[in-house]
Design an enzyme around this catalytic site. Structure first.
Site, PDB file in Angstrom:
ATOM      1  N   ARG A 153      47.291 -49.396  18.808  1.00 21.17           N
ATOM      2  CA  ARG A 153      48.079 -50.662  19.635  1.00 21.17           C
ATOM      3  C   ARG A 153      47.406 -52.056  19.393  1.00 21.17           C
ATOM      4  NH1 ARG A 153      52.969 -48.218  19.751  1.00 21.17           N
ATOM      5  NH2 ARG A 153      53.050 -46.558  21.246  1.00 21.17           N
ATOM      6  N   TRP A 201      53.791 -47.426  25.722  1.00 20.86           N
ATOM      7  CA  TRP A 201      52.353 -47.112  26.564  1.00 20.86           C
ATOM      8  C   TRP A 201      52.401 -45.961  26.672  1.00 20.86           C
ATOM      9  CZ3 TRP A 201      49.181 -51.597  28.379  1.00 20.86           C
ATOM     10  CH2 TRP A 201      48.050 -51.289  28.856  1.00 20.86           C
ATOM     11  N   ARG A 206      49.862 -39.535  25.604  1.00 20.46           N
ATOM     12  CA  ARG A 206      49.592 -38.403  26.738  1.00 20.46           C
ATOM     13  C   ARG A 206      48.438 -38.091  27.238  1.00 20.46           C
ATOM     14  NH1 ARG A 206      52.677 -35.026  22.220  1.00 20.46           N
ATOM     15  NH2 ARG A 206      51.504 -36.402  21.115  1.00 20.46           N
TER      16      ARG A 206
END
Ligand SMILES: Cc1cc2nc3c(=O)[nH]c(=O)nc-3n(C[C@H](O)[C@H](O)[C@H](O)COP(=O)(O)OP(=O)(O)OC[C@H]3O[C@@H](n4cnc5c(N)ncnc54)[C@H](O)[C@@H]3O)c2cc1C
Length: 299
Positions: free
Chosen positions: A199, A90, A94
């Site tokens: 994700r 995770w 950034r």
């Protein structure tokens, strides 16, 4: 001026939604809603207020054309409890802000993740990063009990070290990545979409996908129109490279997928004649299967 608020999202503020064995996702706060996206875009287009239908069309246009900054006007803040191995994936995103529980300052609770039996599977033969076929029940149980034992032993060493006066920042070195951490995570809607596109995807590890799904569910309450566009054009979108388009053209002309791949230079077999299990040709066939599935579904 009145601060934008979305009643469906307001009801969720602070509610902890369980994920995995000891984790959760909670929406802590948000700034902006679908209207904030529209309002920001209309500044640049210099138009007044329009109908709800126009607003939806504008949001969808902005997303399709990657006009990103109006989406950045919406911010979402979450509290997340997650195993360290998920946190490591995770934190690679950034373009967001994170503030994590300090294991230098506080004692780590004795909570670690043990995957359910059906999530302990063979190494995938197709995806070097993933899991594949089921394993024999005894192998699964051995792994799960080994994980329990290693974690319990590690926590006993951790506790002993703390009791003996070892600094928390040093004692924590013995804890495995199955242990849980916790953080606040704040992200704008565009970067959230980027996070989710990676994700929620089938290539991401199952555990982070579960978190992404919960984050998406909560974000959707704040910006249902933007999420509808995200579902349509990003999650449900299909990108075709130049050679893939050439292959699709050949199929539309009547060629078989295999011949179309050959003609377009998308390899399906290795030099020794063996069928490939990954690569551009295989991925194109997967896209075709997706298209066929969508066509069957729409009928
Ligand atoms: C399925 C999967 C497998 C992965 N496997 C691995 C792996 O094996 N090893 C590994 O190390 N990582 C791996 N990653 C992590 C991946 O490489 C990215 O670091 C991670 O997904 C974050 O993506 P991002 O950089 O686009 O996002 P963010 O860091 O949020 O950045 C968003 C966007 O901002 C821009 N940006 C941000 N910082 C920079 C910068 N410094 N320079 C240029 N542009 C920047 C880029 O356009 C970037 O897409 C994997 C990720 C996924 C989803």
């Amino acid at each position: 001026m009145v601060r934008p608020s979305v009643p469906a999202a307001d009801k969720e503020i602070g509610v902890r939604h369980p994920v995995l064995g000891h984790g959760f996702v909670a929406l802590v706060d948000y700034m902006g809603d679908d209207a904030a996206i529209v309002q920001a875009a209309r500044v640049s287009y210099g138009r007044g207020t329009r109908s709800l239908r126009d607003d939806r069309g504008l949001v969808r246009y902005l997303l399709r054309h990657r006009h990103t900054t109006p989406f950045e006007m919406v911010e979402l803040k979450f509290l997340v409890r997650l195993p360290i191995f998920v946190a490591r994936q995770w934190i690679r995103h950034r373009s967001s802000s994170t503030n994590e529980y300090s294991a230098r300052y506080s004692i780590v609770p004795d909570e670690y993740e043990v995957p359910p039996p059906d999530e302990v599977r063979h190494q995938s033969t197709r995806n070097r990063q993933g899991r594949g076929e089921p394993l024999a029940a005894d192998v699964v149980e051995r792994f799960r009990s080994d994980l329990e034992r290693v974690s319990t032993d590690a926590y006993a060493v951790y506790s002993r070290a703390l009791d003996a006066g070892v600094a928390r920042e040093t004692a924590r070195l013995v804890l495995p990545v199955a242990y849980y951490t916790q953080w606040y995570w704040k992200v704008n809607l565009w970067n959230l979409f980027h996070f989710l596109s990676l994700r929620l995807d089938a290539h991401a590890q199952e555990e982070i996908r579960l978190y992404a799904a919960e984050v998406a569910r909560l974000g959707r309450l704040v910006c249902p129109v933007a999420f509808e566009a995200f579902d349509e054009f990003v999650v449900g979108g299909l990108a075709l490279g130049r050679r893939e388009q050439a292959a699709l053209r050949r199929i539309l002309e009547g060629a078989t997928p295999e011949a179309a791949c050959r003609d377009a230079g998308l390899p399906l077999t290795r030099e020794d004649g063996r069928a490939m299990t990954s690569g551009e040709g295989v991925e194109f066939l997967e896209k075709l299967a997706r298209l066929r599935g969508a066509a069957e579904g729409s009928g």
